[in-house]
Design a protein around this motif. Structure first.
Motif, PDB file in Angstrom:
ATOM      1  N   ALA A 149       0.864  -1.175   0.000  1.00 17.99           N
ATOM      2  CA  ALA A 149       0.000   0.000   0.000  1.00 17.99           C
ATOM      3  C   ALA A 149       0.901   1.225   0.000  1.00 17.99           C
ATOM      4  O   ALA A 149       2.109   1.115   0.224  1.00 17.99           O
ATOM      5  N   ALA A 150       0.342   2.382  -0.220  1.00 22.59           N
ATOM      6  CA  ALA A 150       1.080   3.653  -0.180  1.00 22.59           C
ATOM      7  C   ALA A 150       2.346   3.609  -1.023  1.00 22.59           C
ATOM      8  O   ALA A 150       3.435   3.910  -0.558  1.00 22.59           O
ATOM      9  N   ALA A 151       2.184   3.223  -2.270  1.00 26.03           N
ATOM     10  CA  ALA A 151       3.294   3.197  -3.226  1.00 26.03           C
ATOM     11  C   ALA A 151       4.477   2.379  -2.721  1.00 26.03           C
ATOM     12  O   ALA A 151       5.626   2.710  -2.951  1.00 26.03           O
ATOM     13  N   GLY A 152       4.202   1.303  -2.004  1.00 23.31           N
ATOM     14  CA  GLY A 152       5.250   0.403  -1.562  1.00 23.31           C
ATOM     15  C   GLY A 152       5.860   0.738  -0.218  1.00 23.31           C
ATOM     16  O   GLY A 152       6.743   0.036   0.253  1.00 23.31           O
ATOM     17  N   ALA A 153       5.411   1.808   0.424  1.00 22.93           N
ATOM     18  CA  ALA A 153       5.984   2.208   1.708  1.00 22.93           C
ATOM     19  C   ALA A 153       5.287   1.563   2.898  1.00 22.93           C
ATOM     20  O   ALA A 153       5.740   1.690   4.026  1.00 22.93           O
ATOM     21  N   ALA A 154       4.189   0.861   2.656  1.00 23.60           N
ATOM     22  CA  ALA A 154       3.486   0.168   3.737  1.00 23.60           C
ATOM     23  C   ALA A 154       3.068  -1.211   3.239  1.00 23.60           C
ATOM     24  O   ALA A 154       2.672  -1.378   2.091  1.00 23.60           O
ATOM     25  N   VAL A 155       3.173  -2.171   4.124  1.00 23.77           N
ATOM     26  CA  VAL A 155       2.813  -3.548   3.817  1.00 23.77           C
ATOM     27  C   VAL A 155       1.454  -3.823   4.453  1.00 23.77           C
ATOM     28  O   VAL A 155       1.316  -3.764   5.679  1.00 23.77           O
ATOM     29  N   LEU A 156       0.461  -4.091   3.627  1.00 25.33           N
ATOM     30  CA  LEU A 156      -0.886  -4.368   4.099  1.00 25.33           C
ATOM     31  C   LEU A 156      -0.996  -5.850   4.433  1.00 25.33           C
ATOM     32  O   LEU A 156      -0.836  -6.708   3.569  1.00 25.33           O
ATOM     33  N   LEU A 157      -1.267  -6.135   5.704  1.00 28.20           N
ATOM     34  CA  LEU A 157      -1.396  -7.518   6.149  1.00 28.20           C
ATOM     35  C   LEU A 157      -2.805  -8.022   5.858  1.00 28.20           C
ATOM     36  O   LEU A 157      -3.742  -7.230   5.746  1.00 28.20           O
ATOM     37  N   PRO A 158      -2.991  -9.333   5.731  1.00 27.42           N
ATOM     38  CA  PRO A 158      -4.322  -9.860   5.410  1.00 27.42           C
ATOM     39  C   PRO A 158      -5.332  -9.577   6.527  1.00 27.42           C
ATOM     40  O   PRO A 158      -4.963  -9.337   7.681  1.00 27.42           O
ATOM     41  N   ASP A 159      -6.613  -9.645   6.182  1.00 30.24           N
ATOM     42  CA  ASP A 159      -7.702  -9.318   7.109  1.00 30.24           C
ATOM     43  C   ASP A 159      -7.625 -10.082   8.425  1.00 30.24           C
ATOM     44  O   ASP A 159      -7.967  -9.549   9.477  1.00 30.24           O
ATOM     45  N   GLU A 160      -7.165 -11.322   8.391  1.00 26.64           N
ATOM     46  CA  GLU A 160      -7.135 -12.134   9.617  1.00 26.64           C
ATOM     47  C   GLU A 160      -6.223 -11.552  10.699  1.00 26.64           C
ATOM     48  O   GLU A 160      -6.412 -11.819  11.883  1.00 26.64           O
ATOM     49  N   VAL A 161      -5.280 -10.705  10.333  1.00 29.58           N
ATOM     50  CA  VAL A 161      -4.370 -10.110  11.306  1.00 29.58           C
ATOM     51  C   VAL A 161      -5.094  -9.094  12.189  1.00 29.58           C
ATOM     52  O   VAL A 161      -4.733  -8.898  13.346  1.00 29.58           O
ATOM     53  N   SER A 162      -6.155  -8.480  11.679  1.00 30.49           N
ATOM     54  CA  SER A 162      -6.876  -7.495  12.484  1.00 30.49           C
ATOM     55  C   SER A 162      -7.454  -8.117  13.751  1.00 30.49           C
ATOM     56  O   SER A 162      -7.598  -7.440  14.771  1.00 30.49           O
ATOM     57  N   ALA A 163      -7.760  -9.399  13.735  1.00 22.45           N
ATOM     58  CA  ALA A 163      -8.264 -10.082  14.938  1.00 22.45           C
ATOM     59  C   ALA A 163      -7.207 -10.100  16.037  1.00 22.45           C
ATOM     60  O   ALA A 163      -7.538 -10.030  17.222  1.00 22.45           O
ATOM     61  N   PHE A 164      -5.949 -10.179  15.670  1.00 18.42           N
ATOM     62  CA  PHE A 164      -4.871 -10.150  16.676  1.00 18.42           C
ATOM     63  C   PHE A 164      -4.782  -8.773  17.323  1.00 18.42           C
ATOM     64  O   PHE A 164      -4.601  -8.659  18.529  1.00 18.42           O
ATOM     65  N   ALA A 165      -4.904  -7.711  16.511  1.00 21.88           N
ATOM     66  CA  ALA A 165      -4.861  -6.347  17.057  1.00 21.88           C
ATOM     67  C   ALA A 165      -6.040  -6.110  17.991  1.00 21.88           C
ATOM     68  O   ALA A 165      -5.929  -5.378  18.971  1.00 21.88           O
ATOM     69  N   ALA A 166      -7.176  -6.735  17.705  1.00 21.04           N
ATOM     70  CA  ALA A 166      -8.368  -6.583  18.535  1.00 21.04           C
ATOM     71  C   ALA A 166      -8.325  -7.444  19.790  1.00 21.04           C
ATOM     72  O   ALA A 166      -9.097  -7.226  20.718  1.00 21.04           O
ATOM     73  N   GLY A 167      -7.414  -8.411  19.842  1.00 18.25           N
ATOM     74  CA  GLY A 167      -7.408  -9.352  20.957  1.00 18.25           C
ATOM     75  C   GLY A 167      -6.033  -9.596  21.554  1.00 18.25           C
ATOM     76  O   GLY A 167      -5.568  -8.837  22.396  1.00 18.25           O
ATOM     77  N   LYS A 168      -5.380 -10.646  21.098  1.00 18.48           N
ATOM     78  CA  LYS A 168      -4.138 -11.136  21.708  1.00 18.48           C
ATOM     79  C   LYS A 168      -3.031 -10.085  21.824  1.00 18.48           C
ATOM     80  O   LYS A 168      -2.309 -10.058  22.807  1.00 18.48           O
ATOM     81  N   TRP A 169      -2.895  -9.218  20.828  1.00 17.11           N
ATOM     82  CA  TRP A 169      -1.819  -8.225  20.883  1.00 17.11           C
ATOM     83  C   TRP A 169      -2.009  -7.235  22.021  1.00 17.11           C
ATOM     84  O   TRP A 169      -1.060  -6.629  22.483  1.00 17.11           O
ATOM     85  N   GLN A 170      -3.231  -7.061  22.494  1.00 16.88           N
ATOM     86  CA  GLN A 170      -3.490  -6.090  23.555  1.00 16.88           C
ATOM     87  C   GLN A 170      -2.920  -6.527  24.901  1.00 16.88           C
ATOM     88  O   GLN A 170      -2.811  -5.719  25.813  1.00 16.88           O
ATOM     89  N   THR A 171      -2.529  -7.786  25.025  1.00 15.82           N
ATOM     90  CA  THR A 171      -1.898  -8.280  26.246  1.00 15.82           C
ATOM     91  C   THR A 171      -0.479  -8.771  25.983  1.00 15.82           C
ATOM     92  O   THR A 171       0.099  -9.477  26.802  1.00 15.82           O
ATOM     93  N   THR A 172       0.074  -8.397  24.850  1.00 11.41           N
ATOM     94  CA  THR A 172       1.431  -8.794  24.465  1.00 11.41           C
ATOM     95  C   THR A 172       2.346  -7.588  24.591  1.00 11.41           C
ATOM     96  O   THR A 172       1.970  -6.480  24.207  1.00 11.41           O
ATOM     97  N   ALA A 173       3.544  -7.812  25.126  1.00  9.88           N
ATOM     98  CA  ALA A 173       4.479  -6.704  25.344  1.00  9.88           C
ATOM     99  C   ALA A 173       5.004  -6.111  24.039  1.00  9.88           C
ATOM    100  O   ALA A 173       5.111  -4.894  23.899  1.00  9.88           O
ATOM    101  N   SER A 174       5.347  -6.965  23.063  1.00 14.91           N
ATOM    102  CA  SER A 174       5.906  -6.450  21.814  1.00 14.91           C
ATOM    103  C   SER A 174       5.768  -7.480  20.702  1.00 14.91           C
ATOM    104  O   SER A 174       5.513  -8.650  20.951  1.00 14.91           O
ATOM    105  N   LEU A 175       5.963  -6.994  19.477  1.00 17.12           N
ATOM    106  CA  LEU A 175       5.973  -7.848  18.292  1.00 17.12           C
ATOM    107  C   LEU A 175       7.312  -7.710  17.594  1.00 17.12           C
ATOM    108  O   LEU A 175       7.846  -6.605  17.482  1.00 17.12           O
ATOM    109  N   SER A 176       7.825  -8.823  17.115  1.00 17.70           N
ATOM    110  CA  SER A 176       8.971  -8.813  16.202  1.00 17.70           C
ATOM    111  C   SER A 176       8.403  -9.069  14.816  1.00 17.70           C
ATOM    112  O   SER A 176       7.608  -9.999  14.630  1.00 17.70           O
ATOM    113  N   VAL A 177       8.806  -8.259  13.854  1.00 18.51           N
ATOM    114  CA  VAL A 177       8.262  -8.354  12.502  1.00 18.51           C
ATOM    115  C   VAL A 177       9.417  -8.492  11.518  1.00 18.51           C
ATOM    116  O   VAL A 177      10.411  -7.764  11.608  1.00 18.51           O
TER     117      VAL A 177
END
Length: 190
Positions: free
Chosen positions: A131-159
């Protein structure tokens, strides 16, 4: 690249993805009356943390249409210089998009593989798009469930973002995500 320059580039990238009409929020996710119009991006922080998520809103292409997002810059001590951070934004039809923001863009038609590992353990790999002319990587829809749930109790993400022979790694602290996410949801339909 130092934290200030990286943060400025990330703010610019988030603004490019979302436009520039920002509106500050109070803790409850409502507009702060004294500065509702034309105010800069506001930091949403947890009281016990110096870590911040930034809220932004932009006008859409249609009359009365606007979009909201929260962004978090990378931990620069643990990330490659080309890794800017994470964006969670309102998407059409009530969806939430999760994007990885990059300083050095990939070709717009790239289909990178993104591996996300939570600090508590476990990792998943996804096929993503650009997305954004290659400056952003759009993750698939299923990842939004993690942001709404599990990530809210996780200290950090490695990407790790891999595209052809290129690899960009980064770490994003997630403290404060619960409050920022709730503010985002409260502002998605406005």
């Amino acid at each position: 690249m130092d934290f200030v320059v990286s943060g400025l580039l990330f703010a610019f990238l988030a603004g490019s993805l979302l436009g520039s009409a920002d509106r500050p929020l109070d803790w409850a996710g409502s507009c702060v009356p004294s500065s509702c119009q034309g105010a800069p991006i506001v930091e949403v922080a947890t009281p016990a943390s110096t870590s911040v998520w930034k809220f932004s809103r932009t006008q859409g292409g249609k009359e009365g249409e606007s979009f909201a997002a929260i962004t978090k810059t990378a931990d620069t001590t643990q990330s490659d210089l080309d890794f800017a951070g994470l964006i969670v934004r309102c998407a059409p039809k009530g969806r939430i998009d999760v994007l990885v923001a990059l300083i050095r863009p990939f070709p717009p038609r790239s289909r990178p593989k993104v591996t996300i590992a939570a600090s508590g353990g476990g990792s998943l790999t996804f096929d993503a798009s650009m997305a954004a002319a290659g400056a952003a990587v759009l993750l698939p829809d299923e990842v939004s469930a993690f942001a709404a749930g599990k990530w809210q109790t996780t200290a950090s993400l490695s990407v790790v973002v891999k595209e052809a022979d290129s690899e960009i790694k980064g770490v994003v602290a997630l403290n404060g995500l619960r409050e920022a996410y709730q503010s985002l949801l409260a502002n998605c339909g406005q």
